[in-house]
Write a protein that holds these residues in place. Structure first.
Motif: not given
Length: 217
Positions: A173-187
């Motif tokens: 769908r998208t590869n944009i994570v609207p946070y500064p780190q790859c947290g579990h639910m963020n990804v």
């Protein structure tokens, strides 16, 4: 032959970390306290490790557990802050797909290990207070090594399935994570699939993350 009903699922080669949502224009200023905290974390934890190593009177279980805590703090801060600062300073927002999940494992795995270290330190103090004359006989080097192995294996065994499961989801769908780190639910929230299994499995870890983050703050 028609291919109208065929869907090709591909994962992105990289994720894009946007930084702190809504504060993109202030990233340079925000980087100052983060950089300061990282420098203090490096200096403080390496100082602890150096002092315990060079002072024979501190070669006791309590201080070894403190060293374990210092190492986990170093790993955790180094897995997050350098990339975060590169976003703030150089707008370097790309992170490799697999590196993102490595960072995810470090974040949640280290927090889980830290909670285990706190339990081990509490048990150590309980033994020292309730059985001071037998403390040395109970808290032997063998017990210390076993405790350390249990703490590390607990973190790996509990968190690794969560990360591997997140790695298996299709991200189309998208590869944009609207946070500064790859947290579990963020990804995982970016996956184009039913990720309820990941959400249910990760729920206890969100509580651990919140408790430890509050302690660090």
């Amino acid at each position: 032959m028609s291919h109208s009903n065929t869907t090709i699922i591909t994962n992105p080669s990289t994720f894009i970390l946007l930084g702190i949502p809504g504060l993109e224009r202030a990233h340079i200023w925000i980087s100052i306290p983060f950089c300061t905290m990282y420098a203090i974390a490096l200096l403080g934890n390496f100082t602890i490790l150096f002092i315990v190593k060079t002072e024979p009177s501190l070669h006791e279980p309590m201080y070894y557990f403190l060293c374990m805590l210092a190492v986990t703090d170093l790993v955790l801060s180094t897995s997050i802050l350098p990339k975060m600062l590169s976003i703030f300073w150089f707008n370097s927002r790309e992170i490799d797909f697999n590196c993102c999940f490595v960072q995810m494992f470090c974040i949640h795995g280290i927090f889980t290990m830290e909670s285990g270290i706190f339990v081990a330190m509490a048990v150590d103090r309980y033994v020292a207070i309730s059985n001071p004359l037998r403390y040395s006989a109970i808290m032997t080097d063998r017990v210390l090594v076993k405790s350390a192995l249990v703490v590390v294996l607990r973190g790996i065994i509990l968190v690794l399935p969560m990360v591997l499961l997140a790695r298996l989801w299709p991200y189309c769908r998208t590869n944009i994570v609207p946070y500064p780190q790859c947290g579990h639910m963020n990804v995982v929230s970016l996956a184009c699939a039913d990720t309820s299994i990941s959400s249910h499995y990760a729920h206890p870890f969100q509580s651990i993350f919140a408790v430890n983050f509050t302690r660090k703050g």
